[in-house]
Scaffold this motif. Structure first.
Motif, mmCIF file in Angstrom:
data_model
loop_
_atom_site.group_PDB
_atom_site.id
_atom_site.type_symbol
_atom_site.label_atom_id
_atom_site.label_comp_id
_atom_site.label_asym_id
_atom_site.label_seq_id
_atom_site.Cartn_x
_atom_site.Cartn_y
_atom_site.Cartn_z
ATOM 1 N N GLU A 98 -9.294 64.699 14.266
ATOM 2 C CA GLU A 98 -9.272 65.584 15.432
ATOM 3 C C GLU A 98 -9.813 64.915 16.688
ATOM 4 O O GLU A 98 -9.607 65.419 17.787
ATOM 5 C CB GLU A 98 -10.089 66.851 15.132
ATOM 6 N N LEU A 128 -9.535 65.750 22.289
ATOM 7 C CA LEU A 128 -9.492 66.489 21.025
ATOM 8 C C LEU A 128 -8.066 66.900 20.713
ATOM 9 O O LEU A 128 -7.298 67.253 21.611
ATOM 10 C CB LEU A 128 -10.394 67.727 21.111
ATOM 11 N N SER A 147 -7.004 69.520 18.843
ATOM 12 C CA SER A 147 -6.745 70.956 18.707
ATOM 13 C C SER A 147 -7.239 71.756 19.905
ATOM 14 O O SER A 147 -8.409 71.635 20.292
ATOM 15 C CB SER A 147 -7.425 71.477 17.437
ATOM 16 N N THR A 192 -10.414 73.601 19.066
ATOM 17 C CA THR A 192 -11.657 72.838 19.162
ATOM 18 C C THR A 192 -12.135 72.753 20.600
ATOM 19 O O THR A 192 -13.339 72.840 20.876
ATOM 20 C CB THR A 192 -11.449 71.416 18.597
ATOM 21 N N LEU A 204 -17.436 70.507 15.228
ATOM 22 C CA LEU A 204 -16.662 71.669 15.686
ATOM 23 C C LEU A 204 -15.179 71.487 15.386
ATOM 24 O O LEU A 204 -14.467 72.468 15.134
ATOM 25 C CB LEU A 204 -16.879 71.867 17.187
ATOM 26 N N ALA A 205 -14.737 70.238 15.385
ATOM 27 C CA ALA A 205 -13.312 69.970 15.134
ATOM 28 C C ALA A 205 -12.891 70.314 13.725
ATOM 29 O O ALA A 205 -11.698 70.405 13.431
ATOM 30 C CB ALA A 205 -13.006 68.493 15.437
ATOM 31 N N THR A 206 -13.858 70.486 12.827
ATOM 32 C CA THR A 206 -13.511 70.838 11.427
ATOM 33 C C THR A 206 -13.370 72.341 11.231
ATOM 34 O O THR A 206 -12.948 72.783 10.152
ATOM 35 C CB THR A 206 -14.590 70.319 10.471
ATOM 36 N N ARG A 254 -11.610 75.798 11.582
ATOM 37 C CA ARG A 254 -10.253 76.294 11.783
ATOM 38 C C ARG A 254 -10.279 77.727 12.294
ATOM 39 O O ARG A 254 -11.197 78.497 11.981
ATOM 40 C CB ARG A 254 -9.464 76.218 10.471
#
Length: 319
Positions: free
Chosen positions: A122, A269, A271, A274, A313-315, A317
């Motif tokens: 991410e 990033l 997403s 995110t 935070l990128a993990t 969903r």
């Protein structure tokens, strides 16, 4: 003498595919054994040079539960599991005399590099702009069997001290950093030099641009994201042991990689979710464009921890 060995997995000799690095895939156990054996080679090299050294080994891949404790050299202590302070560098402090990075990989967007990424899939890029050190650092990045000599500014190509043109800021050009640069700069923030790095040829080139004096040990030549020409694991271990002993012996000649604050940081990033989460963190803002957030940190230690938070935070969903 105290040494920290940070061991990732993608840059280990013989490993070329995620099936060898992912706990849910069929070839993971073999990858763990290769990783542990290379860690042992570096432990042995450190102790060849400094028989009374205090050696900590930080498991620095994925879950941080990959190295096989029962197979690790009993003369070292293992830092295992997460979450933990300093992430891939857990155990590092101001009393550490040298850091050694084993099995590292090139950053996202570079290559060809085996399993190239930055922290996770991410994080697309991390750019850090800081004030340049007072002096440039020049020296040698050495791989097995040859000296790779050249000159490079302290922060690598693209980050250098230049006289500003009229109307320009005197700050350095932004430099994209992956795990090699981010972790080396955190070690430097604590005054600790990174004296050795192993991985594929692309990872070694990335390290040499940042820390020209460090010893680099290319254990494979990347042909792509999941292909390489690799040394036999036993040959790689022999080279690593010799290189680790040499690197630790020369640790006083290798300066820490220091990024002085204040620092401007931009993180790309993958997403949009995110990015929405990131802007909830005080001081983090969305920039022009769809995928970038930015913040200013007073020093590199603060910047590093915020980058780790963004990676976490990128993990998350969407619910």
């Amino acid at each position: 003498m105290k040494a920290l060995i940070s061991v990732d997995m993608e840059g280990i000799s013989g490993i070329v595919h995620s099936s060898e690095t992912n706990p849910e895939r069929y070839d993971y156990q073999r990858g763990r054994e290769l990783m542990t054996a290379e860690a042992n080679a570096v432990i042995a090299g450190v102790l060849d040079a400094e028989p009374t050294a205090d050696v900590l080994v930080a498991d620095a891949h994925g879950t941080f539960r990959n190295l096989l404790p029962e197979q690790l050299d009993r003369r070292a202590r293992l830092v295992r599991g997460k979450p933990r302070a300093l992430n891939m560098l857990a155990g590092l402090d101001e009393e550490t005399d040298a850091a050694l990075f084993v099995g590292y990989h090139v950053r996202a967007g570079e290559g060809p590099g085996v399993l190239a990424h930055t922290m996770n899939g991410e994080i697309l890029d991390v750019r850090v702009t800081g004030r340049a050190p007072d002096e440039e650092v020049r020296g040698t990045g050495r791989g097995p069997g040859e000296d790779v000599r050249g000159t490079a500014p302290t922060l690598g190509e693209g980050v250098q001290v230049t006289a500003p043109k009229p109307g320009e800021d005197s700050r350095t050009t932004a430099r994209s950093l992956g795990e090699i640069g981010l972790n080396a700069a955190m070690a430097g923030h604590l005054g600790v030099p990174v004296v050795l790095l192993s991985g594929d040829d692309a990872a070694c080139a990335e390290a040499a641009a940042l820390i020209p004096e460090a010893v680099t040990v290319p254990v494979k030549e990347a042909l792509g994201m999941a292909a390489a020409v690799t040394l036999h694991p036993e040959e790689a271990r022999d080279r690593l042991r010799r290189a680790a002993a040499d690197a630790v012996s020369r640790r006083t000649e290798i300066p820490p990689l220091a990024l002085t604050g204040p620092l401007d940081v931009e993180v790309d990033l993958a997403s949009p979710h995110t990015i929405d989460l990131a802007t909830l963190v005080p001081g983090v803002s969305r920039t022009a464009g769809a995928r970038t957030v930015a913040f200013t940190a007073p020093d590199y230690g603060t910047a590093y921890r915020l980058i780790l938070l963004l990676a976490q935070l990128a993990t998350i969903r969407p619910a």
